[in-house]
Design an enzyme around this catalytic site. Structure first.
Site, PDB file in Angstrom:
ATOM      1  N   LYS A   1       0.998  -1.284  -0.173  1.00  0.00           N
ATOM      2  CA  LYS A   1      -0.017   0.057  -0.041  1.00  0.00           C
ATOM      3  C   LYS A   1       0.929   1.308  -0.075  1.00  0.00           C
ATOM      4  O   LYS A   1       0.574   2.076  -0.790  1.00  0.00           O
ATOM      5  CB  LYS A   1      -0.997   0.043   1.173  1.00  0.00           C
ATOM      6  CG  LYS A   1      -1.682   1.113   1.386  1.00  0.00           C
ATOM      7  CD  LYS A   1      -2.666   1.004   2.384  1.00  0.00           C
ATOM      8  CE  LYS A   1      -3.582   2.276   2.669  1.00  0.00           C
ATOM      9  NZ  LYS A   1      -4.595   2.060   3.825  1.00  0.00           N
TER      10      LYS A   1
ATOM     11  N   HIS B   1      -5.237 -33.078  17.457  1.00  0.00           N
ATOM     12  CA  HIS B   1      -4.094 -33.832  17.977  1.00  0.00           C
ATOM     13  C   HIS B   1      -2.791 -33.043  18.298  1.00  0.00           C
ATOM     14  O   HIS B   1      -1.841 -33.500  18.503  1.00  0.00           O
ATOM     15  CB  HIS B   1      -3.411 -34.616  17.057  1.00  0.00           C
ATOM     16  CG  HIS B   1      -4.323 -35.845  16.701  1.00  0.00           C
ATOM     17  ND1 HIS B   1      -4.585 -37.117  17.251  1.00  0.00           N
ATOM     18  CD2 HIS B   1      -5.439 -35.920  15.687  1.00  0.00           C
ATOM     19  CE1 HIS B   1      -5.642 -37.704  16.790  1.00  0.00           C
ATOM     20  NE2 HIS B   1      -6.132 -36.968  15.744  1.00  0.00           N
TER      21      HIS B   1
ATOM     22  N   GLU C   1      -4.809  -6.990  14.837  1.00  0.00           N
ATOM     23  CA  GLU C   1      -4.036  -5.293  14.456  1.00  0.00           C
ATOM     24  C   GLU C   1      -5.591  -4.341  14.509  1.00  0.00           C
ATOM     25  O   GLU C   1      -5.282  -3.257  14.911  1.00  0.00           O
ATOM     26  CB  GLU C   1      -3.522  -5.407  12.893  1.00  0.00           C
ATOM     27  CG  GLU C   1      -2.905  -4.221  12.925  1.00  0.00           C
ATOM     28  CD  GLU C   1      -1.778  -4.411  11.243  1.00  0.00           C
ATOM     29  OE1 GLU C   1      -0.738  -5.032  11.634  1.00  0.00           O
ATOM     30  OE2 GLU C   1      -2.342  -4.019  10.269  1.00  0.00           O
TER      31      GLU C   1
ATOM     32  N   GLU D   1      10.446  -4.603   4.922  1.00  0.00           N
ATOM     33  CA  GLU D   1      10.733  -6.008   4.293  1.00  0.00           C
ATOM     34  C   GLU D   1      10.514  -6.234   2.603  1.00  0.00           C
ATOM     35  O   GLU D   1      11.035  -6.683   2.078  1.00  0.00           O
ATOM     36  CB  GLU D   1       9.660  -6.820   4.959  1.00  0.00           C
ATOM     37  CG  GLU D   1       9.975  -7.026   6.500  1.00  0.00           C
ATOM     38  CD  GLU D   1       9.500  -5.865   7.533  1.00  0.00           C
ATOM     39  OE1 GLU D   1       8.858  -4.939   6.966  1.00  0.00           O
ATOM     40  OE2 GLU D   1       9.156  -6.170   8.676  1.00  0.00           O
TER      41      GLU D   1
ATOM     42  N   GLY E   1      -5.002  -2.014   4.949  1.00  0.00           N
ATOM     43  CA  GLY E   1      -4.214  -3.088   4.618  1.00  0.00           C
ATOM     44  C   GLY E   1      -4.693  -4.305   4.855  1.00  0.00           C
ATOM     45  O   GLY E   1      -4.818  -5.027   3.984  1.00  0.00           O
ATOM     46  N   ARG E   2      -5.031  -4.536   6.086  1.00  0.00           N
ATOM     47  CA  ARG E   2      -5.805  -5.867   6.395  1.00  0.00           C
ATOM     48  C   ARG E   2      -7.205  -6.244   5.863  1.00  0.00           C
ATOM     49  O   ARG E   2      -7.710  -7.224   6.089  1.00  0.00           O
ATOM     50  CB  ARG E   2      -5.631  -5.917   7.946  1.00  0.00           C
ATOM     51  CG  ARG E   2      -6.325  -4.857   8.893  1.00  0.00           C
ATOM     52  CD  ARG E   2      -5.905  -4.873  10.166  1.00  0.00           C
ATOM     53  NE  ARG E   2      -6.537  -3.750  10.997  1.00  0.00           N
ATOM     54  CZ  ARG E   2      -5.917  -2.602  11.135  1.00  0.00           C
ATOM     55  NH1 ARG E   2      -4.860  -2.393  10.368  1.00  0.00           N
ATOM     56  NH2 ARG E   2      -6.388  -1.645  11.790  1.00  0.00           N
TER      57      ARG E   2
ATOM     58  N   LYS F   1       9.295  -0.503  14.488  1.00  0.00           N
ATOM     59  CA  LYS F   1       9.913  -0.290  12.868  1.00  0.00           C
ATOM     60  C   LYS F   1      11.080   1.037  13.213  1.00  0.00           C
ATOM     61  O   LYS F   1      12.181   0.881  12.674  1.00  0.00           O
ATOM     62  CB  LYS F   1       8.798   0.601  12.116  1.00  0.00           C
ATOM     63  CG  LYS F   1       7.894  -0.576  11.614  1.00  0.00           C
ATOM     64  CD  LYS F   1       6.819   0.051  10.545  1.00  0.00           C
ATOM     65  CE  LYS F   1       5.715  -0.738  10.236  1.00  0.00           C
ATOM     66  NZ  LYS F   1       4.660  -0.266   9.359  1.00  0.00           N
TER      67      LYS F   1
HETATM   68  O1  F6P Z   1       2.604  -4.120   9.853  1.00  0.00           O
HETATM   69  C1  F6P Z   1       1.901  -3.120   9.900  1.00  0.00           C
HETATM   70  C2  F6P Z   1       1.412  -2.831   8.385  1.00  0.00           C
HETATM   71  O2  F6P Z   1       1.248  -1.391   8.218  1.00  0.00           O
HETATM   72  C3  F6P Z   1      -0.023  -3.510   8.056  1.00  0.00           C
HETATM   73  O3  F6P Z   1      -1.234  -2.980   8.528  1.00  0.00           O
HETATM   74  C4  F6P Z   1       0.039  -3.635   6.773  1.00  0.00           C
HETATM   75  O4  F6P Z   1      -0.854  -4.589   6.304  1.00  0.00           O
HETATM   76  C5  F6P Z   1       1.770  -3.904   6.408  1.00  0.00           C
HETATM   77  O5  F6P Z   1       2.273  -3.251   7.459  1.00  0.00           O
HETATM   78  C6  F6P Z   1       2.036  -3.952   5.189  1.00  0.00           C
HETATM   79  O6  F6P Z   1       2.093  -2.741   4.539  1.00  0.00           O
HETATM   80  P1  F6P Z   1       2.091  -2.230   3.175  1.00  0.00           P
HETATM   81  O7  F6P Z   1       1.271  -2.842   2.508  1.00  0.00           O
HETATM   82  O8  F6P Z   1       2.052  -0.563   3.060  1.00  0.00           O
HETATM   83  O9  F6P Z   1       3.470  -2.591   2.658  1.00  0.00           O
END
Ligand code: F6P
Length: 550
Positions: A209, A387, A356, A215, A269-270, A513
């Protein structure tokens, strides 16, 4: 005034003490109660008769919904009001699955039209890739897709991919194609993703987003290096596309914005799996014709949620009982137990959606809440969970559970000479477990079986452990998957609305972060310029020195 000061809340608190004297073993013997505590909609039967609840509890929970102005809050969300107040945003994932011709306006723009423009663009692109018209740098069709993203840009798409993978029609549509997800910044995840892949036939979709997530950006650069190292810099245009709200970031990365699929700041995002975030990788794998029913399923539950009285409203009932269990009966955990292997990624996805969203400490007004919010979600498909951790569910802690099952299997099979089909065997467990939890087994019953006295207490099951049973008609189709998704998304919203929190921001993920940034700078300076470790507490300083071998 905090909702905890309301009469509805206080009455429920006293009622929570009174309910302790009602054992589910007895409550389940009441046919009228069992009949009343079932709601059905959109091919989903929700049996909540195994909640620690009576008709009085339901009435009091509905009073709480009234007190919390639940109806008005749901309507505000669907209308596009800026209910995410700390980020000044609307919350409109429901617009992502609204049919063409519907109208939801944000800042004077009908966002449903924009949604369908992007869906059409995805259809065109995925058709071209799937048909082989869109070719890689060496002229080969792109049969493999690596979708890079994390959190909401990964968990939902992977959940749906796994759900669809063994649906017979989806499996047919995906023949000869592979879809993988790269989320973790751990280089092991890169290595596993690239195993057996050929750059010539691989398309990389960068999903973010913000297009700034550390990452995702490092993984995207790693795969760009992999592609360019083998196919040259020109290959990026054919082998990398992006999904983002940040089209400048996409351009700066070196991807032509024409090869980017946009979405909007009103999609959290979620809650983004129904946007290009999920639709691009899923359409590449299964084709748009298989993805559309998924969106339609989610929309069917959106309508049900908006239009149905709460006493028959599936997400509202799930949310009300979630608050009842976690806040009033003080059971902070929740198990998601799908009796369907294809739902193996349901729990990890709902973990983010729910934890979240609702793991908050202050109300909308910024004041600390006098009650804890959120739940600790975990789960595993049955029968594997049986199990593993069910021992604790039966004789250890009380963990409210959702059992999710289907009347049919995606892949039915029977073994000659066996009493039942394999799906019936699975479902025998599905029907048995909620009763084992609710009814339990008394010392008298154990003794009557002739069990030696010293073993009796070990074989007693206290019972009275609550669960919901969700039985879905047919097998897990794309449509059913969309329904389940929306059901759980709205359950989370209901709980947040009742608790009076903002379920749509996530400030709690920021601090880690920032600290990681400081550590990253230190690691870089120490590795490249042999800089001393400084600016950390003694514990972290010692750990970093050890890591660096300093
Ligand atoms: O972990 C925090 C967060 O902002 C989530 O809410 C989001 O889904 C994820 O990082 C990834 O964010 P992006 O889509 O901006 O890479």
């Amino acid at each position: 005034m905090s909702i905890a000061a309301s009469t509805a809340w206080k009455t429920l608190s006293s009622h929570a003490e009174a309910i302790a004297s009602h054992h589910l073993r007895d409550l389940l013997n009441d046919p009228g109660r069992c009949r009343a505590m079932v709601a059905e909609a959109e091919g989903i039967t929700l049996d909540f008769s195994r909640q620690n609840a009576t008709a009085e509890t339901v009435k009091l929970l509905l009073d709480l919904a009234e007190e919390a102005k639940l109806r008005a809050k749901i309507e505000a969300m669907f209308r596009g009001d800026r209910i995410n107040t700390t980020e000044d945003r609307a919350v409109l994932h429901v617009a992502l699955r609204a049919p063409q011709g519907a109208s939801i306006t944000v800042d004077g723009v009908n966002v449903v039209d924009e949604v369908h423009t992007v869906l059409e663009k995805i259809r065109g692109f995925s058709d071209r890739v799937r048909s082989g018209e869109w070719k890689g740098a060496t002229g080969k069709p792109l049969t493999d897709v690596v979708s890079i993203g994390i959190g909401g840009s990964y968990l939902g798409p992977e959940f749906v991919h796994e759900a669809l993978r063994t649906d017979p029609y989806c499996a047919q549509a995906a023949q000869g194609r592979r879809l993988r997800f790269l989320a973790n910044v751990d280089p092991i995840d890169v290595a596993r993703n690239l195993e057996g892949l050929n750059p010539e036939t691989t398309l990389v979709v960068i999903v973010s987003k913000t297009f700034t997530t550390a990452e995702t950006m490092l993984n995207a650069k790693t795969l760009r290096q992999w592609l360019v190292g083998s196919l040259g810099p020109e290959s990026v245009a054919k082998h990398m596309v992006a999904v983002s709200t940040n089209l400048d970031g996409v351009r700066d990365f070196g991807i032509d914005p024409a090869n980017a699929f946009g979405f909007w700041d009103w999609v959290g995002g979620r809650y983004s799996v129904c946007s290009a975030v999920g639709v691009v990788p899923l359409a590449l794998q299964y084709g748009m014709d298989r993805v559309e029913p998924f969106l339609e399923g989610a929309h069917a539950i959106d309508r049900h949620f908006l239009e149905t009285p709460f006493e028959r409203n599936l997400p509202a009932l799930l949310g009300l009982f979630g608050v009842w269990n976690s806040t009033f009966l003080q059971r902070p955990d929740r198990a998601l137990l799908p009796y369907c292997q294809a739902l193996l990624k349901l729990a990890p996805h709902i973990q983010q959606v729910d934890m979240e969203s609702n793991g908050k400490r202050v109300g909308l007004d910024g004041h600390a809440l006098p009650y804890p919010t959120g739940e600790v979600d975990f789960g595993e498909p049955g029968t594997n969970g049986q199990h593993s951790f069910y021992q604790l569910l039966h004789q250890g802690r009380v963990v409210p559970a959702d059992f999710i099952g289907f009347t049919r299997s995606q892949t039915p099979v029977s073994v000659e000479g066996e009493a039942v089909s394999n799906h019936d065997e699975l479902m025998a467990n599905f029907f048995a477990q909620p009763d084992a939890l609710a009814v339990g087994k008394t010392a008298e019953e154990v003794e009557a079986e002739g069990v030696p006295a010293e073993l009796v207490p070990h074989k007693v099951f206290p019972g009275n452990r609550p669960s919901n049973v969700l039985l879905l008609d047919g097998w897990l189709t794309p449509e059913a998957c969309g329904k389940l998704l929306a059901l759980y998304e709205h359950r989370t919203a209901v709980q947040g609305f009742l608790w009076g929190i903002n379920s749509f921001d996530q400030w709690g993920v920021e601090l880690g972060k920032v600290l990681a940034k400081q550590v990253r700078s230190q690691l870089s300076a120490s590795r490249k310029e042999s800089a001393q470790v400084e600016g950390f507490n003694p514990s972290t300083t010692a750990l970093l020195r050890k890591y660096l071998g300093a």
